[in-house]
Design a protein around this motif. Structure first.
Motif, mmCIF file in Angstrom:
data_model
loop_
_atom_site.group_PDB
_atom_site.id
_atom_site.type_symbol
_atom_site.label_atom_id
_atom_site.label_comp_id
_atom_site.label_asym_id
_atom_site.label_seq_id
_atom_site.Cartn_x
_atom_site.Cartn_y
_atom_site.Cartn_z
ATOM 1 N N LEU A 293 8.291 46.664 73.900
ATOM 2 C CA LEU A 293 9.121 46.767 72.689
ATOM 3 C C LEU A 293 8.687 47.853 71.688
ATOM 4 O O LEU A 293 9.552 48.476 71.061
ATOM 5 N N SER B 197 11.698 42.701 67.893
ATOM 6 C CA SER B 197 12.977 43.186 68.417
ATOM 7 C C SER B 197 14.108 42.883 67.430
ATOM 8 O O SER B 197 13.862 42.435 66.303
ATOM 9 N N SER C 198 9.949 37.744 71.197
ATOM 10 C CA SER C 198 10.961 38.676 70.690
ATOM 11 C C SER C 198 10.787 39.048 69.220
ATOM 12 O O SER C 198 11.696 39.615 68.616
ATOM 13 N N ALA D 98 12.248 49.294 71.195
ATOM 14 C CA ALA D 98 13.027 48.800 70.043
ATOM 15 C C ALA D 98 13.585 49.996 69.266
ATOM 16 O O ALA D 98 12.954 51.055 69.205
ATOM 17 N N PRO E 213 17.208 42.129 73.413
ATOM 18 C CA PRO E 213 16.856 43.074 74.483
ATOM 19 C C PRO E 213 16.690 42.369 75.831
ATOM 20 O O PRO E 213 16.203 41.237 75.893
#
Ligand SMILES: O=P(O)(O)OC[C@H]1O[C@H](O)[C@H](O)[C@@H](O)[C@@H]1O
Length: 429
Positions: free
Chosen positions: A52, A193, A190, A56, A182
């Protein structure tokens, strides 16, 4: 993030981990690291979370929140769809008020909604699956409250969800701004994100800083626990659990990190509690819980290790001088010095009783360091999962209960619901 595992060694803890066994474990860490690296590279389910910092997109998050003008954000989600945002909101100095609506306690939901100026409140509705009963029910209640207050909820609602599910349908029907969860990133992994970063973006927080801190931690992942703080934490907690230390009390010494311990509890319990292994995460807060739980950790069953987390720098408040007998030692000192002394005293007191503890330090509680802490704990958890040989990224036990509850509410035919009727009873009135 810096991790000191000295107090987990066999020279301190009984039983502890010998340097020799850590060296042997390091060979498994090297293999696990190769597996993790490959998973990150291929964006495999679960491992994709550790990519990420690279994948991201802060601009997309900012673009989604940009049209929303609010003083208060109400995050509607549960588990991994709420705890990351709550952790970020509590740790960082944001310029909006943030509340989380995760539980479906009617009194709480009603009281919270009644207390908000809904015309200045935004909703962030988050559900990876788009089907979680608690989240959708709370959203319907919040939406109705806005309608009753004459507020156009469609102007103030942002959705983060997967490709399918009821929430996706709802976002499309009302043309709501919607961010995608994602691919390959389970809820409890997460935080970095579209699931949790919108809270920082809306509140003027440093989204790039969170990701940069996570990225720095990612760069520190090497094939050795002696070089990587995240792996040192994951491998040491695993080795301690193998020696009977089945409870992991996460004890930050900062009020702003209290919710981090809650986030950690979900990460650790849902990821590693499988096939008869895992560690029970306990939530504690220093110094408050020195005056309650610490008695158990130092003198109760020999099953609890303690993770002591602190920022090295913090704002401070000086303690006024006093001529009160016995208290003069406090005067001229500060609350921060007192908290640090308590931290070190707790660490030493556990060590003196042969109880293992691990020190985790960050420079300060800011976006960069928080990003590193969250990422570091996620990487530690993924490594521990490899060492325990469990499927880190599933949660079948949780899903069993979800199906039973849906069956009870008439949400479909689920055989798990029948188990509720079969409950054994031995009632004492
Ligand atoms: O994001 P959602 O699909 O609504 O899921 C929310 C939560 O639901 C379940 O309880 C899972 O076990 C959690 O891992 C997840 O975070």
């Amino acid at each position: 993030m810096e991790v000191d595992i000295g107090n987990a060694l066999g020279s301190v803890a009984t039983p502890g981990v010998s340097r020799g066994s850590l060296e042997r474990l390091d060979e498994r860490v090297a293999d696990a690291h190769e597996r993790i690296e490959a998973g990150i590279g291929d964006r495999e389910h679960g491992y994709a979370a550790l990519a990420l910092p690279e994948t991201a997109d802060p601009d997309a998050i900012r673009a989604a929140v940009d049209p929303i003008d609010c003083d208060t954000l109400l995050v509607v989600g549960i588990g991994g769809s709420a705890l990351g945002a709550a952790t970020i909101a509590d740790a960082l100095d944001l310029d909006i008020d943030v509340h989380t609506l995760d539980n479906v306690d009617p009194d709480h939901t009603r009281t919270l909604l009644d207390s908000l100026d809904l015309s200045r409140t935004a909703l962030h509705v988050v559900s990876r699956s788009g089907t979680t009963a608690e989240t959708l029910a709370n959203f319907l209640v919040a939406r109705e409250a806005m309608e009753s207050a004459g507020v156009d909820w469609t102007e103030r609602t942002l959705v983060t969800t997967g490709e399918e599910g009821n929430l996706r349908g709802l976002a499309e029907r009302h043309d709501l701004p919607a961010l995608d969860v994602p691919a390959g990133v389970p809820g409890r992994f997460s935080a970095l994100s579209t699931v949790a970063l919108p809270v920082a973006a809306l509140g003027g927080g440093d989204v790039e800083g969170l990701l940069a801190g996570a990225g720095a931690e990612a760069e520190g992942l090497t094939g050795s626990l002696f070089e990587s703080p995240a792996y040192a934490y994951g491998a040491t907690t695993y080795a301690l659990a193998q020696r009977g230390w089945r409870v992991n009390a996460m004890m930050p010494y900062a009020e702003s990190l209290e919710t981090f311990a809650e986030w950690f509890a979900q990460l650790w319990a849902e990821s590693l509690g499988k096939e008869g292994v895992g560690q029970l995460p306990a939530r504690a807060l220093g110094a408050t819980d020195q005056h309650s739980q610490l008695q158990l950790y130092r003198a109760g069953p020999r099953d609890a290790m303690v993770s002591l987390v602190r920022p090295r720098e913090r704002g401070d408040v000086s303690i006024p001088e006093t001529d009160l007998e016995g208290l003069s030692y406090l005067g001229g000192s500060s609350l921060g010095e007192l908290l640090d002394a308590e931290f070190e005293a707790t660490e030493a007191s556990l060590a003196a009783a042969g109880r293992p503890n691990v020190r985790v330090e960050i420079d300060r509680v800011d976006a960069h360091e928080l990003g590193g802490l969250l990422y570091g704990m996620e990487a530690a958890c993924v490594l521990a999962g490899e060492l325990y040989l469990v499927p880190t990224f599933t949660q079948p036990a949780v899903e069993w209960g979800k199906r039973a509850a849906r069956g009870l509410l008439g949400g479909g035919e689920f055989e798990e619901a029948a188990a509720v009727e079969e409950k054994e009873r031995l009632v004492v009135d």
